[in-house]
Design an enzyme around this catalytic site. Sequence first.
Site, PDB file in Angstrom:
ATOM      1  CB  CYS B  87      -0.978  -0.045   1.180  1.00  0.00           C
ATOM      2  SG  CYS B  87      -2.319   1.159   1.052  1.00  0.00           S
ATOM      3  CG  HIS B 196      -3.360  -3.681   3.391  1.00  0.00           C
ATOM      4  ND1 HIS B 196      -2.363  -2.995   4.040  1.00  0.00           N
ATOM      5  CD2 HIS B 196      -4.036  -2.762   2.660  1.00  0.00           C
ATOM      6  CE1 HIS B 196      -2.428  -1.704   3.732  1.00  0.00           C
ATOM      7  NE2 HIS B 196      -3.435  -1.538   2.893  1.00  0.00           N
ATOM      8  CD  GLU B 198      -0.496  -5.467   5.875  1.00  0.00           C
ATOM      9  OE1 GLU B 198      -0.543  -6.080   4.790  1.00  0.00           O
ATOM     10  OE2 GLU B 198      -0.710  -4.236   5.967  1.00  0.00           O
TER      11      GLU B 198
END
Lengths: 83, 225
Positions: B87, B196, B198
């Site tokens: 990002c 994302h 994560e």
Amino acid sequence: MSRVVVEVMLKPEILDPQGRAVEGALDRLGLVGVTSVRQGKRFEIELAGPLDASRRERLNELAETLLANPVIENFTVHVVEDA
Amino acid sequence: MTPRVGVITFPGSLDDRDALRAIDYAGADPVALWHGDDSLGAVDAVVLPGGFSYGDYLRCGAIARFSPIMAALIPAAKDGLPVLGICNGFQVLCEAHLLPGALTRNDHRHFVCRDQRLRIESNTTAWTADYQVGEEILVPIKNGEGCYIAEESVLDELERSGRVLARYVGGNPNGSYRDIAGITNEAGNIVGLMPHPEHAIDDLTGPSSDGLGFFTSILHRLVSA
């Protein structure tokens, strides 16, 4: 004191959603015949003393790397005052 | 020795904690790095996390790109250090010209925040080796300036050399050219990804655990190196 103006605009081929939004608002607020709005940035930089060659060079470098991203933007550096 | 993977926190980073947690989940040793440091310390790979570094002032990632630690990261990445930018981290990598192109405002002007399907297009990078080409994964996406753009010739070169890492499936969330969600450099060590992974490492807190593969990929790469 010296004054420099750096103007940065998205390249013509890059979509400008902010400009589009402003265009829509102008139209909605009764401005007839708007065909395009592009939004850019203007930096007014004041420096103590005259612009010697090395400061001009550094300024141009930073305009090209920090103030503008040449991948998507065009820019101009305009010395307004040099004293 | 357990590989050490650093995560750089810039002023305004949001997802550094989740990135550190994902590294830990994968079995590597997470190392918190600070933007003001002059050195990377002894890390084997680096993640640039999501967020709004320097408030997204000027352009997303434009000021972070000149922070002291980036002066150490840029040459190290060019020398082969594995780097994943997620990002805002992807934006920083493009601003640093470690990856081609740029991320601009979403074409529909809205901030997008949703779970997004991606198709993995390359598993030859340091960060995607644990995936199958063609595999679809579900991870969150959340951005206002995630529209990936580059000149046609650059896009063609990325496609030709297999450097499109992942593409959006089931609707393009931000207008990215050719549905590109992530790309890699020629060597495959530097990866930028707008969604994302994560945030998708455990079904308890994410829409899936599909994102963990990015972090196990780098662990396996470093262990076998």
